[in-house]
Design a protein around this motif. Structure first.
Motif, PDB file in Angstrom:
ATOM      1  N   ARG A  69       0.956  -1.321  -0.062  1.00 55.75           N
ATOM      2  CA  ARG A  69      -0.117   0.123   0.087  1.00 55.75           C
ATOM      3  C   ARG A  69       0.811   1.047  -0.033  1.00 55.75           C
ATOM      4  NH1 ARG A  69      -2.852  -2.955   5.068  1.00 55.75           N
ATOM      5  NH2 ARG A  69      -0.627  -3.140   4.994  1.00 55.75           N
ATOM      6  N   GLN A  70       2.005   1.199   0.746  1.00 54.50           N
ATOM      7  CA  GLN A  70       2.826   2.282   0.908  1.00 54.50           C
ATOM      8  C   GLN A  70       4.388   1.867   0.555  1.00 54.50           C
ATOM      9  OE1 GLN A  70       2.169   4.591   4.392  1.00 54.50           O
ATOM     10  NE2 GLN A  70       0.840   5.989   3.117  1.00 54.50           N
ATOM     11  N   ILE A  71       5.104   2.772  -0.129  1.00 50.38           N
ATOM     12  CA  ILE A  71       6.590   2.305  -0.482  1.00 50.38           C
ATOM     13  C   ILE A  71       7.420   3.611   0.057  1.00 50.38           C
ATOM     14  CG2 ILE A  71       8.273   2.058  -2.550  1.00 50.38           C
ATOM     15  CD1 ILE A  71       5.797   1.343  -4.083  1.00 50.38           C
ATOM     16  N   ARG A  72       8.455   3.223   0.829  1.00 47.26           N
ATOM     17  CA  ARG A  72       9.575   4.176   1.161  1.00 47.26           C
ATOM     18  C   ARG A  72      10.764   4.285   0.521  1.00 47.26           C
ATOM     19  NH1 ARG A  72       8.965   7.339   5.341  1.00 47.26           N
ATOM     20  NH2 ARG A  72       7.356   6.052   6.321  1.00 47.26           N
ATOM     21  N   ARG A  73      11.098   5.429   0.364  1.00 54.75           N
ATOM     22  CA  ARG A  73      12.517   5.338  -0.576  1.00 54.75           C
ATOM     23  C   ARG A  73      13.521   5.330   0.399  1.00 54.75           C
ATOM     24  NH1 ARG A  73      11.279  11.368  -3.919  1.00 54.75           N
ATOM     25  NH2 ARG A  73       9.100  11.133  -4.058  1.00 54.75           N
ATOM     26  N   MET A  74      14.395   4.601  -0.140  1.00 56.63           N
ATOM     27  CA  MET A  74      15.544   4.405   1.094  1.00 56.63           C
ATOM     28  C   MET A  74      16.797   4.455   0.068  1.00 56.63           C
ATOM     29  SD  MET A  74      14.245   3.555   3.837  1.00 56.63           S
ATOM     30  CE  MET A  74      15.811   3.049   4.638  1.00 56.63           C
ATOM     31  N   TYR A  75      18.079   4.915   0.811  1.00 54.56           N
ATOM     32  CA  TYR A  75      19.221   5.271  -0.322  1.00 54.56           C
ATOM     33  C   TYR A  75      20.454   4.510   0.173  1.00 54.56           C
ATOM     34  CZ  TYR A  75      15.930   9.185  -0.583  1.00 54.56           C
ATOM     35  OH  TYR A  75      15.068  10.137  -1.041  1.00 54.56           O
ATOM     36  N   GLU A  98       6.791  -1.629   1.393  1.00 54.62           N
ATOM     37  CA  GLU A  98       7.879  -1.918   0.637  1.00 54.62           C
ATOM     38  C   GLU A  98       8.935  -0.706   0.525  1.00 54.62           C
ATOM     39  OE1 GLU A  98      10.030  -3.580  -0.881  1.00 54.62           O
ATOM     40  OE2 GLU A  98       8.435  -4.964  -2.017  1.00 54.62           O
ATOM     41  N   ILE A  99      10.027  -1.019  -0.230  1.00 58.75           N
ATOM     42  CA  ILE A  99      11.066   0.236  -0.231  1.00 58.75           C
ATOM     43  C   ILE A  99      11.307   0.438  -1.727  1.00 58.75           C
ATOM     44  CG2 ILE A  99      12.092  -0.180   1.906  1.00 58.75           C
ATOM     45  CD1 ILE A  99      14.292  -1.866   0.426  1.00 58.75           C
ATOM     46  N   LEU A 100      11.699   1.561  -2.053  1.00 58.96           N
ATOM     47  CA  LEU A 100      12.209   1.914  -3.473  1.00 58.96           C
ATOM     48  C   LEU A 100      13.649   2.256  -3.107  1.00 58.96           C
ATOM     49  CD1 LEU A 100      11.509   2.287  -6.340  1.00 58.96           C
ATOM     50  CD2 LEU A 100      11.107   4.642  -6.091  1.00 58.96           C
ATOM     51  N   ILE A 101      14.636   1.667  -3.918  1.00 58.67           N
ATOM     52  CA  ILE A 101      16.032   1.936  -3.504  1.00 58.67           C
ATOM     53  C   ILE A 101      16.722   2.926  -4.756  1.00 58.67           C
ATOM     54  CG2 ILE A 101      18.486   0.980  -3.319  1.00 58.67           C
ATOM     55  CD1 ILE A 101      16.951  -1.829  -2.768  1.00 58.67           C
ATOM     56  N   ILE A 102      17.111   4.003  -3.891  1.00 55.87           N
ATOM     57  CA  ILE A 102      17.966   5.049  -4.637  1.00 55.87           C
ATOM     58  C   ILE A 102      19.200   5.025  -4.614  1.00 55.87           C
ATOM     59  CG2 ILE A 102      17.642   7.577  -5.014  1.00 55.87           C
ATOM     60  CD1 ILE A 102      15.094   6.371  -5.484  1.00 55.87           C
ATOM     61  N   THR A 118      16.199   2.449  -8.569  1.00 56.54           N
ATOM     62  CA  THR A 118      16.720   1.314  -9.017  1.00 56.54           C
ATOM     63  C   THR A 118      15.626   0.127  -9.043  1.00 56.54           C
ATOM     64  OG1 THR A 118      17.453   0.497  -6.606  1.00 56.54           O
ATOM     65  CG2 THR A 118      19.019   1.774  -8.357  1.00 56.54           C
ATOM     66  N   ASP A 119      15.275  -0.520  -7.765  1.00 56.46           N
ATOM     67  CA  ASP A 119      14.464  -1.656  -7.576  1.00 56.46           C
ATOM     68  C   ASP A 119      13.719  -1.317  -6.330  1.00 56.46           C
ATOM     69  OD1 ASP A 119      15.478  -2.506 -10.044  1.00 56.46           O
ATOM     70  OD2 ASP A 119      16.883  -4.049  -8.944  1.00 56.46           O
ATOM     71  N   SER A 120      12.841  -2.271  -6.057  1.00 59.61           N
ATOM     72  CA  SER A 120      12.430  -2.444  -4.676  1.00 59.61           C
ATOM     73  C   SER A 120      13.190  -3.655  -3.994  1.00 59.61           C
ATOM     74  CB  SER A 120      11.038  -2.968  -4.696  1.00 59.61           C
ATOM     75  OG  SER A 120      10.603  -4.171  -5.099  1.00 59.61           O
ATOM     76  N   LEU A 121      12.485  -4.311  -2.941  1.00 59.43           N
ATOM     77  CA  LEU A 121      13.485  -5.233  -2.115  1.00 59.43           C
ATOM     78  C   LEU A 121      13.365  -6.597  -3.101  1.00 59.43           C
ATOM     79  CD1 LEU A 121      14.588  -6.267   0.220  1.00 59.43           C
ATOM     80  CD2 LEU A 121      12.354  -7.149   1.048  1.00 59.43           C
ATOM     81  N   TYR A 122      12.332  -6.777  -3.749  1.00 61.05           N
ATOM     82  CA  TYR A 122      12.346  -8.226  -4.499  1.00 61.05           C
ATOM     83  C   TYR A 122      11.859  -7.758  -6.003  1.00 61.05           C
ATOM     84  CZ  TYR A 122      12.735 -11.109  -0.376  1.00 61.05           C
ATOM     85  OH  TYR A 122      13.238 -11.790   0.790  1.00 61.05           O
ATOM     86  N   ILE A 127      16.102   6.232 -18.141  1.00 61.31           N
ATOM     87  CA  ILE A 127      16.905   6.842 -16.950  1.00 61.31           C
ATOM     88  C   ILE A 127      15.839   7.549 -16.242  1.00 61.31           C
ATOM     89  CG2 ILE A 127      18.559   8.385 -16.211  1.00 61.31           C
ATOM     90  CD1 ILE A 127      20.272   7.992 -18.866  1.00 61.31           C
ATOM     91  N   ILE A 128      15.584   7.178 -14.934  1.00 60.05           N
ATOM     92  CA  ILE A 128      14.589   7.574 -14.025  1.00 60.05           C
ATOM     93  C   ILE A 128      15.598   8.047 -12.815  1.00 60.05           C
ATOM     94  CG2 ILE A 128      12.573   7.498 -12.828  1.00 60.05           C
ATOM     95  CD1 ILE A 128      11.780   5.091 -14.709  1.00 60.05           C
ATOM     96  N   ARG A 129      15.566   9.253 -12.544  1.00 65.89           N
ATOM     97  CA  ARG A 129      15.882   9.914 -11.351  1.00 65.89           C
ATOM     98  C   ARG A 129      15.032  10.058 -10.217  1.00 65.89           C
ATOM     99  NH1 ARG A 129      17.931  12.233 -15.712  1.00 65.89           N
ATOM    100  NH2 ARG A 129      20.127  12.494 -16.348  1.00 65.89           N
ATOM    101  N   GLU A 130      15.592  10.137  -8.992  1.00 64.78           N
ATOM    102  CA  GLU A 130      14.590  10.300  -7.735  1.00 64.78           C
ATOM    103  C   GLU A 130      13.985  11.448  -8.181  1.00 64.78           C
ATOM    104  OE1 GLU A 130      14.336  11.002  -2.946  1.00 64.78           O
ATOM    105  OE2 GLU A 130      16.243  11.053  -4.017  1.00 64.78           O
ATOM    106  N   ALA A 131      14.381  12.526  -8.768  1.00 58.28           N
ATOM    107  CA  ALA A 131      13.861  13.903  -8.827  1.00 58.28           C
ATOM    108  C   ALA A 131      12.377  13.868 -10.018  1.00 58.28           C
ATOM    109  CB  ALA A 131      14.662  14.842  -9.443  1.00 58.28           C
ATOM    110  N   ASP A 132      12.562  12.800 -10.749  1.00 60.20           N
ATOM    111  CA  ASP A 132      11.693  12.405 -11.823  1.00 60.20           C
ATOM    112  C   ASP A 132      10.332  12.002 -11.337  1.00 60.20           C
ATOM    113  OD1 ASP A 132      13.560  13.739 -13.557  1.00 60.20           O
ATOM    114  OD2 ASP A 132      14.279  11.591 -13.975  1.00 60.20           O
TER     115      ASP A 132
END
Length: 202
Positions: free
Chosen positions: A82-88, A116-120, A126-130, A167-172
Motif C-alpha cells: 500500500r505504501q513504499i518508502r524511498r531508501m538510499y 515496501e522500499i524503493l532503492i535510490i 533502481t528496484d524495490s526489495l524483491y 533513465i529515471i532519477r529520484e527527482a523525476d
C-alpha cells in the motif's frame, strides 16, 4: 574470489516452469562471469518438479555455485503493498542474484510503517526489495535503466514491448502517475500498482 552462492527463483504455474529460458540465460551468465564456469546448464534436465507441487502457484528456489547446492519448493502468496518508502544507498551492489541479501534486508528493516522500499542509488531509481519497477507517464510504462538486478520478468516484458527502459532519477518520480512492481513470481497482470503519491520520503 571467495565462493558465494547465487539463486534463481522460478515461478511454477500449473506445474510448468515460467520464463525458463530467461532464468537459464541469467544463471549461465552468472556462473561464467562470477566464477569462470563455461558449461551451459539446462534447468529442465537438472531440476524435476516433484509430485508434491500441485497446479497452484509455486516458487522454485535454486541455490547454486559450481553445482546446485539446494532446491526448495514453496507455495507462493502475494504480499499486499500500500505504501513504499524511498531508501538510499550509493554503495549497494546486487549485480548478480546473490543468496546473501544482507544489504537489501538492512534497507528494508528501516522502512518503518511502509510495506515496501524503493532503492535510490546515486540519485537514480533502481528496484524495490524483491521487484523491478515501472512508472507510467500517461502513455508508456518505463522501467529504470539502472536496476540493481535486471530481472527475468523485466527482460520478458522488454522483449514483448510492454515496457521501455529510461533513465529515471529520484527527482523525476513526480512526473509519473503510477508505479508497478513485478518479478519472476509476479507477472504484469498481477503486479501491485500504486499512485506515486504512495512513495514516501525516507
Amino acid at each position: 574470489m571467495p565462493h558465494t552462492l547465487c539463486i534463481e527463483t522460478i515461478c511454477i504455474e500449473n506445474r510448468q516452469f515460467r520464463n525458463l529460458p530467461y532464468h537459464e540465460a541469467r544463471l549461465n551468465r552468472t556462473r561464467r562471469e562470477l566464477w569462470g564456469y563455461h558449461d551451459m546448464w539446462n534447468l529442465a534436465e537438472l531440476v524435476s518438479i516433484p509430485d508434491t507441487v500441485d497446479h497452484t502457484l509455486h516458487k522454485c528456489r535454486i541455490a547454486y555455485g559450481k553445482e546446485i547446492d539446494d532446491v526448495r519448493w514453496e507455495t507462493y502468496t502475494f504480499r499486499q503493498i500500500r505504501q513504499i518508502r524511498r531508501m538510499y544507498s550509493d554503495t549497494i551492489d546486487y549485480r548478480y542474484k546473490y543468496d546473501d541479501r544482507m544489504e537489501l534486508n538492512a534497507l528494508f528493516s528501516a522502512r518503518r510503517n511502509a510495506d515496501e522500499i524503493l532503492i535510490i542509488k546515486n540519485g537514480l531509481v533502481t528496484d524495490s526489495l524483491y521487484c523491478n519497477v515501472a512508472f507510467y507517464d500517461g502513455n508508456t510504462w518505463l522501467t529504470p535503466s539502472t536496476p540493481l538486478l535486471p530481472g527475468t520478468q523485466r527482460a520478458a516484458l522488454l522483449n514483448r514491448g510492454m515496457i521501455r527502459e529510461a533513465i529515471i532519477r529520484e527527482a523525476d518520480i513526480g512526473q509519473y502517475s503510477r508505479i508497478k512492481l513485478f518479478n519472476a513470481m509476479i507477472d504484469w497482470d498481477n503486479a501491485p500498482e500504486l499512485d506515486v503519491c504512495e512513495i514516501l520520503q525516507s
